[in-house]
Design a protein around this motif. Structure first.
Motif, PDB file in Angstrom:
ATOM      1  N   MET A  39      -7.141  14.004   2.786  1.00  0.00           N
ATOM      2  CA  MET A  39      -5.979  13.142   2.689  1.00  0.00           C
ATOM      3  C   MET A  39      -4.861  13.676   3.597  1.00  0.00           C
ATOM      4  SD  MET A  39      -6.491  10.570   0.595  1.00  0.00           S
ATOM      5  CE  MET A  39      -8.160  10.461   1.286  1.00  0.00           C
ATOM      6  N   PRO A  40      -3.839  12.867   3.869  1.00  0.00           N
ATOM      7  CA  PRO A  40      -2.711  13.366   4.648  1.00  0.00           C
ATOM      8  C   PRO A  40      -2.089  14.596   3.990  1.00  0.00           C
ATOM      9  CG  PRO A  40      -2.592  10.986   4.418  1.00  0.00           C
ATOM     10  CD  PRO A  40      -3.698  11.443   3.522  1.00  0.00           C
ATOM     11  N   GLU A  41      -1.458  15.423   4.795  1.00  0.00           N
ATOM     12  CA  GLU A  41      -0.860  16.661   4.312  1.00  0.00           C
ATOM     13  C   GLU A  41       0.036  16.414   3.099  1.00  0.00           C
ATOM     14  OE1 GLU A  41      -0.140  20.721   4.215  1.00  0.00           O
ATOM     15  OE2 GLU A  41      -1.489  19.641   5.575  1.00  0.00           O
ATOM     16  N   GLY A  42      -0.252  17.150   2.032  1.00  0.00           N
ATOM     17  CA  GLY A  42       0.577  17.072   0.833  1.00  0.00           C
ATOM     18  C   GLY A  42       0.138  16.051  -0.188  1.00  0.00           C
ATOM     19  N   LEU A  43      -0.749  15.119   0.194  1.00  0.00           N
ATOM     20  CA  LEU A  43      -1.216  14.108  -0.768  1.00  0.00           C
ATOM     21  C   LEU A  43      -2.545  14.571  -1.368  1.00  0.00           C
ATOM     22  CD1 LEU A  43       0.918  12.382   0.798  1.00  0.00           C
ATOM     23  CD2 LEU A  43      -0.490  10.403   0.229  1.00  0.00           C
ATOM     24  N   ASP A  44      -2.484  15.636  -2.148  1.00  0.00           N
ATOM     25  CA  ASP A  44      -3.708  16.268  -2.631  1.00  0.00           C
ATOM     26  C   ASP A  44      -3.744  16.439  -4.142  1.00  0.00           C
ATOM     27  OD1 ASP A  44      -1.784  18.224  -2.873  1.00  0.00           O
ATOM     28  OD2 ASP A  44      -2.793  19.685  -1.579  1.00  0.00           O
ATOM     29  N   ARG A  45      -3.015  15.585  -4.851  1.00  0.00           N
ATOM     30  CA  ARG A  45      -3.098  15.546  -6.304  1.00  0.00           C
ATOM     31  C   ARG A  45      -3.822  14.258  -6.664  1.00  0.00           C
ATOM     32  NH1 ARG A  45      -2.383  20.013  -5.190  1.00  0.00           N
ATOM     33  NH2 ARG A  45      -0.790  21.449  -5.954  1.00  0.00           N
ATOM     34  N   ILE A  46      -5.046  14.384  -7.169  1.00  0.00           N
ATOM     35  CA  ILE A  46      -5.975  13.265  -7.268  1.00  0.00           C
ATOM     36  C   ILE A  46      -6.162  12.835  -8.725  1.00  0.00           C
ATOM     37  CG2 ILE A  46      -8.274  12.432  -6.687  1.00  0.00           C
ATOM     38  CD1 ILE A  46      -6.606  13.296  -4.241  1.00  0.00           C
ATOM     39  N   PHE A  47      -5.963  11.542  -8.978  1.00  0.00           N
ATOM     40  CA  PHE A  47      -6.221  10.946 -10.290  1.00  0.00           C
ATOM     41  C   PHE A  47      -7.395   9.994 -10.130  1.00  0.00           C
ATOM     42  CE2 PHE A  47      -5.889   8.458 -14.053  1.00  0.00           C
ATOM     43  CZ  PHE A  47      -5.117   9.160 -14.959  1.00  0.00           C
ATOM     44  N   PHE A  48      -8.452  10.181 -10.923  1.00  0.00           N
ATOM     45  CA  PHE A  48      -9.652   9.362 -10.773  1.00  0.00           C
ATOM     46  C   PHE A  48      -9.604   8.111 -11.652  1.00  0.00           C
ATOM     47  CE2 PHE A  48     -11.612  13.449  -9.341  1.00  0.00           C
ATOM     48  CZ  PHE A  48     -11.921  13.012  -8.055  1.00  0.00           C
ATOM     49  N   THR A  49     -10.099   7.025 -11.073  1.00  0.00           N
ATOM     50  CA  THR A  49     -10.215   5.737 -11.750  1.00  0.00           C
ATOM     51  C   THR A  49     -11.647   5.238 -11.560  1.00  0.00           C
ATOM     52  OG1 THR A  49      -9.623   4.367  -9.834  1.00  0.00           O
ATOM     53  CG2 THR A  49      -7.802   5.311 -11.117  1.00  0.00           C
ATOM     54  N   ASN A  50     -11.889   3.972 -11.863  1.00  0.00           N
ATOM     55  CA  ASN A  50     -13.233   3.412 -11.748  1.00  0.00           C
ATOM     56  C   ASN A  50     -13.331   2.268 -10.748  1.00  0.00           C
ATOM     57  OD1 ASN A  50     -14.275   4.991 -14.143  1.00  0.00           O
ATOM     58  ND2 ASN A  50     -12.661   3.800 -15.104  1.00  0.00           N
ATOM     59  N   SER A  51     -12.215   1.900 -10.135  1.00  0.00           N
ATOM     60  CA  SER A  51     -12.215   0.766  -9.214  1.00  0.00           C
ATOM     61  C   SER A  51     -10.915   0.752  -8.436  1.00  0.00           C
ATOM     62  CB  SER A  51     -12.345  -0.560  -9.985  1.00  0.00           C
ATOM     63  OG  SER A  51     -11.163  -0.797 -10.757  1.00  0.00           O
ATOM     64  N   GLY A  52     -10.878  -0.080  -7.411  1.00  0.00           N
ATOM     65  CA  GLY A  52      -9.639  -0.256  -6.671  1.00  0.00           C
ATOM     66  C   GLY A  52      -8.554  -0.893  -7.511  1.00  0.00           C
ATOM     67  N   SER A  53      -8.921  -1.851  -8.350  1.00  0.00           N
ATOM     68  CA  SER A  53      -7.927  -2.485  -9.222  1.00  0.00           C
ATOM     69  C   SER A  53      -7.268  -1.456 -10.131  1.00  0.00           C
ATOM     70  CB  SER A  53      -8.587  -3.577 -10.062  1.00  0.00           C
ATOM     71  OG  SER A  53      -9.048  -4.644  -9.262  1.00  0.00           O
ATOM     72  N   GLU A  54      -8.079  -0.579 -10.715  1.00  0.00           N
ATOM     73  CA  GLU A  54      -7.523   0.462 -11.582  1.00  0.00           C
ATOM     74  C   GLU A  54      -6.687   1.451 -10.779  1.00  0.00           C
ATOM     75  OE1 GLU A  54     -10.568   2.326 -13.882  1.00  0.00           O
ATOM     76  OE2 GLU A  54     -10.998   0.524 -15.060  1.00  0.00           O
ATOM     77  N   SER A  55      -7.082   1.707  -9.546  1.00  0.00           N
ATOM     78  CA  SER A  55      -6.295   2.615  -8.713  1.00  0.00           C
ATOM     79  C   SER A  55      -4.900   2.055  -8.464  1.00  0.00           C
ATOM     80  CB  SER A  55      -7.009   2.873  -7.386  1.00  0.00           C
ATOM     81  OG  SER A  55      -8.194   3.607  -7.566  1.00  0.00           O
ATOM     82  N   VAL A  56      -4.823   0.763  -8.189  1.00  0.00           N
ATOM     83  CA  VAL A  56      -3.512   0.160  -7.950  1.00  0.00           C
ATOM     84  C   VAL A  56      -2.645   0.220  -9.196  1.00  0.00           C
ATOM     85  CG1 VAL A  56      -2.316  -2.014  -7.484  1.00  0.00           C
ATOM     86  CG2 VAL A  56      -4.231  -1.301  -6.040  1.00  0.00           C
ATOM     87  N   ASP A  57      -3.180  -0.198 -10.334  1.00  0.00           N
ATOM     88  CA  ASP A  57      -2.378  -0.158 -11.555  1.00  0.00           C
ATOM     89  C   ASP A  57      -1.969   1.276 -11.888  1.00  0.00           C
ATOM     90  OD1 ASP A  57      -2.716  -2.873 -11.659  1.00  0.00           O
ATOM     91  OD2 ASP A  57      -3.347  -2.935 -13.747  1.00  0.00           O
ATOM     92  N   THR A  58      -2.848   2.236 -11.617  1.00  0.00           N
ATOM     93  CA  THR A  58      -2.510   3.640 -11.833  1.00  0.00           C
ATOM     94  C   THR A  58      -1.377   4.071 -10.930  1.00  0.00           C
ATOM     95  OG1 THR A  58      -4.760   4.190 -12.545  1.00  0.00           O
ATOM     96  CG2 THR A  58      -3.426   5.999 -11.699  1.00  0.00           C
ATOM     97  N   ALA A  59      -1.435   3.688  -9.660  1.00  0.00           N
ATOM     98  CA  ALA A  59      -0.376   4.060  -8.727  1.00  0.00           C
ATOM     99  C   ALA A  59       0.975   3.481  -9.139  1.00  0.00           C
ATOM    100  CB  ALA A  59      -0.741   3.590  -7.318  1.00  0.00           C
ATOM    101  N   LEU A  60       0.967   2.245  -9.615  1.00  0.00           N
ATOM    102  CA  LEU A  60       2.221   1.632 -10.061  1.00  0.00           C
ATOM    103  C   LEU A  60       2.787   2.385 -11.262  1.00  0.00           C
ATOM    104  CD1 LEU A  60       1.317  -2.173  -9.785  1.00  0.00           C
ATOM    105  CD2 LEU A  60       2.435  -0.719  -8.082  1.00  0.00           C
ATOM    106  N   LYS A  61       1.931   2.779 -12.184  1.00  0.00           N
ATOM    107  CA  LYS A  61       2.401   3.523 -13.358  1.00  0.00           C
ATOM    108  C   LYS A  61       2.899   4.917 -12.976  1.00  0.00           C
ATOM    109  CE  LYS A  61       0.076   2.884 -17.282  1.00  0.00           C
ATOM    110  NZ  LYS A  61      -1.074   2.770 -18.228  1.00  0.00           N
TER     111      LYS A  61
END
Length: 437
Positions: free
Chosen positions: A97-119
């Protein structure tokens, strides 16, 4: 009494169920660049499944990783527990990932990734004492999955109209599609950087102190491959920084080599605060998504939380062992076979083939970047979308899998393709377009 496989039981996603079940087109197997249909025909895959099988189908290394893991460790929870595979994948993912973006939260889909990012964005703003920042800014024609958060910040009308008001406090930038000025652009179109200044307009309307995040796809995929104008993403980043607003890149499609780098952020030289991903993360062999958060975001949320759970969010299958095993095997293939570099090496040849479609019947635009392309067709009078759907059906019946959205043909082949595959894809497609009224 119904037969057990009469097709009626499966309510298919994003499908005209009535039409499909009258004339079903079924896939039964896959290998490399090809599917095999249920009637035994070879189907050249020009879409990497659904933008996701970047390393080609049924890769032995991924299959064996899944099988070996399932035999010894089928499931392990990640609520107050953990397992090594999830931590290993998070670490390796953070490294690309780009420098500094290395804290990873796992989801099960792109839809869940978006809702996770918003939260995460809301949690970040509250943790730093900016709890009034609850508004999100999306973009017209954007696709951010099908969760209520994603369709709220998304801008595809058909995905929104059935579901009422959705999330409150959401506004949208204008889209960047401009046929009058940018038709038949190779790579980034020249015109449209000024559209990023919509952020200033929305700040003036709502107040920067109410806006938590702006979310955009670096390349808008599902709406028909809209490549960002020169300078546009840089300007979006500049304005988000100016107004202390988080910037989220939705890279569910663009991550993992689609535009020739690990991320579109790297390709365009613009670093957001949060990246969403899925699809190519596991080569689609096991469903998995992820969110890469900047350290400043993670540290703010975690260090300012009271004792105990810092983020009240998660999924039963976050970091699932089989998905993590598939992800590790997939990342290894990308690195060992240098597939991201291969995409860059083929970009010019691919682009020439894309733009050779200019002049064919009904083609009003061709656009490309990396190994992705959009070929826009003029809508049939009184019957929008019908011309492209006819092309989709004829392509499949002749042994070629393409994707259509509206009246746009979208192409995104596995990154393992060769020049001969490119020639075949566009040769067949040209022949098909010549037959369509």
């Amino acid at each position: 009494m119904r037969e057990p496989n009469d097709l009626s039981a499966f309510w298919m996603p994003f499908t005209n169920n009535r039409a499909f079940k009258q004339t079903p087109r079924l896939l039964a197997a896959a290998e490399g660049m090809h599917y095999t249909s249920s009637d035994g025909r070879s189907i050249l895959d020009a879409t990497a499944g659904l933008w996701c099988v970047n390393a080609g189908h049924c890769r032995t290394e991924i299959v064996e990783a899944i099988r070996d893991t399932a035999a010894r460790f089928d499931f392990g929870p990640t609520f107050q527990l953990g397992h090594p595979l999830a931590f290993e994948l998070a670490s390796k993912l953070g490294m690309i990932m780009p420098e500094g973006l290395d804290r990873i939260f796992f989801t099960n889909s792109g839809s869940e990734s978006v809702d996770t990012a918003l939260k995460i964005a809301l949690a970040y703003q509250r943790a730093r004492g900016q709890g009034s920042r609850t508004r999100f800014i999306g973009r017209e024609r954007a696709y951010h999955g099908v969760g209520f958060g994603g369709i709220s910040v998304g801008g595809i009308v058909g995905n929104r109209r059935q579901y009422g008001t959705m999330l409150g406090g959401v506004d949208h930038l204008r889209h960047t599609h401009d046929l009058a000025r940018n038709a038949f652009s190779r790579g980034q179109p020249a015109h449209g950087v000024e559209l990023a200044d919509d952020i200033e307009r929305l700040v003036a309307l709502h107040g920067a102190d109410t806006i938590a995040a702006v979310i955009v796809e670096p390349v808008a995929g599902s709406t028909g491959v809209l490549v960002p104008p020169v300078g546009y993403l840089e300007r979006v980043r500049e304005l988000c920084t100016k107004h202390d607003i988080l910037l989220i890149f939705d890279e569910v499609i663009t991550a993992f080599g689609r535009v020739g780098k690990a991320t579109a952020s790297e390709r365009f030289g613009v670093t957001p605060d949060i990246i969403t991903m899925a699809k190519g993360l596991t080569n689609a062999a096991v469903p998995m998504g992820a969110v890469a958060a900047g350290r400043h975001v993670y540290d703010t949320v975690v260090e300012n939380a009271p004792e105990g759970i810092e983020l009240f969010h998660g999924y039963t299958y976050s970091g699932h062992p089989l998905a993590a095993a598939a992800g590790l095997a997939t990342l290894a293939i990308y690195e060992e076979e240098r597939l991201f570099e291969k995409a860059i090496a083929l970009e010019a040849y691919w682009g020439d083939a894309v733009h050779a479609m200019k002049g064919l019947p009904h083609v009003i635009d061709c656009r490309n970047i990396g190994l992705v392309a959009g070929i826009e067709l003029e809508a049939r009078p009184g019957a929008p979308t019908k011309r492209a759907m006819e092309a989709f059906h004829r392509a499949f019946d002749s042994g070629l899998l393409i994707r259509v959205t509206g009246d746009i043909i979208a192409l995104s082949p596995p990154l393992i393709l060769e020049k001969a595959d490119i020639d075949e894809i566009f040769g067949r497609l040209a022949d098909i377009l010549k037959t369509i009224d």
